[in-house]
Motif scaffolding. Structure first.
Motif, short mmCIF file in Angstrom:
data_model
loop_
_atom_site.label_atom_id
_atom_site.label_comp_id
_atom_site.label_asym_id
_atom_site.label_seq_id
_atom_site.Cartn_x
_atom_site.Cartn_y
_atom_site.Cartn_z
N ASN A 145 -7.76 5.91 -16.72
CA ASN A 145 -6.70 5.28 -15.95
C ASN A 145 -7.10 3.82 -15.70
OD1 ASN A 145 -4.72 4.48 -14.20
ND2 ASN A 145 -4.84 6.30 -12.90
N TYR A 146 -6.90 2.98 -16.70
CA TYR A 146 -7.40 1.61 -16.68
C TYR A 146 -6.81 0.79 -15.53
CZ TYR A 146 -9.14 -2.86 -18.34
OH TYR A 146 -9.79 -4.06 -18.44
N ASP A 147 -5.54 0.98 -15.23
CA ASP A 147 -4.92 0.23 -14.14
C ASP A 147 -5.58 0.56 -12.80
OD1 ASP A 147 -3.19 -1.04 -15.85
OD2 ASP A 147 -1.60 0.45 -15.60
N TRP A 148 -5.87 1.84 -12.58
CA TRP A 148 -6.54 2.25 -11.34
C TRP A 148 -7.97 1.71 -11.30
CZ3 TRP A 148 -10.80 5.54 -10.54
CH2 TRP A 148 -11.04 5.86 -9.21
N LEU A 149 -8.67 1.78 -12.43
CA LEU A 149 -10.05 1.31 -12.49
C LEU A 149 -10.18 -0.19 -12.24
CD1 LEU A 149 -11.30 3.35 -15.59
CD2 LEU A 149 -12.02 3.65 -13.21
#
Length: 196
Positions: A145-149
């Motif tokens: 979950n790149y956006d969350w990371l």
């Protein structure tokens, strides 16, 4: 000429606030040295091993003495900087710890603390790190979950160069020459009370 004189008078009025500079330097350095010192104190056996080991550590002589000296200097230094006590004196051993850190830990990594792929201080090491960082981002974008990371900031590669240690050394050098400042340092009040 009149304008220059007026500007100089205006600048002279700012001297009433000249205590803010050393206060800001001291307060900036406090958490840095507190964290460095207390982390060492929390695991002295590992720190002593790292200081002394020539294969995977620093290979320093007298590792037990050096580790305890660094940990206690950093911890006591943080407290002394916080209250402004013996600021010029504690700056000396803190500068020594920075020089040791620069020479033994950070110097082989170049200038940059964070790897950057370009610029005047980029090295082959930092450029190679950027390639790895780009690949890691691709993997995270595909499988995580790149956006969350990345919600609170970008991923970076720590290069561990001398940049931060030199900056702290320069800040300590300034404090060595100007002291802890007025009003918000014990040094000021001690001097005022005993050295009229």
């Amino acid at each position: 000429m009149y304008l220059l004189v007026q500007l100089q008078r205006l600048l002279d009025k700012t001297r009433a606030f000249d205590f803010l500079g050393p206060l800001a330097l001291r307060l900036y350095l406090v958490p840095i040295f507190w964290m460095a010192g207390t982390k060492k104190l929390a695991d002295m056996d590992s720190i002593i091993a790292w200081f002394g080991n020539t294969e995977w550590g620093l290979g320093l002589p007298f590792p037990e003495v050096m580790a305890w000296a660094a940990a206690l200097t950093e911890t006591a230094g943080a407290i002394m900087l916080l209250v402004g006590f013996a600021v010029r004196w504690i700056s000396i051993p803190l500068m020594v710890t920075m020089v040791v850190a620069i020479v033994t830990v950070h110097l082989p990594n170049g200038w940059l603390a964070i790897a950057e792929g370009s610029g005047p201080f980029a090295t082959e090491r930092t450029m190679a790190a950027i390639e790895r960082l780009d690949r890691a981002k691709e993997i995270l974008q595909q499988y995580g979950n790149y956006d969350w990371l990345t919600e609170y900031g970008n991923f970076v590669v720590l290069n561990n160069g001398i940049e931060f240690a030199v900056t702290y050394f320069i800040m300590l050098l300034v404090l060595f020459f100007i002291g802890g400042g007025r009003y918000f340092s014990m040094d000021y009040w001690i001097r005022k009370a005993f050295m009229r």
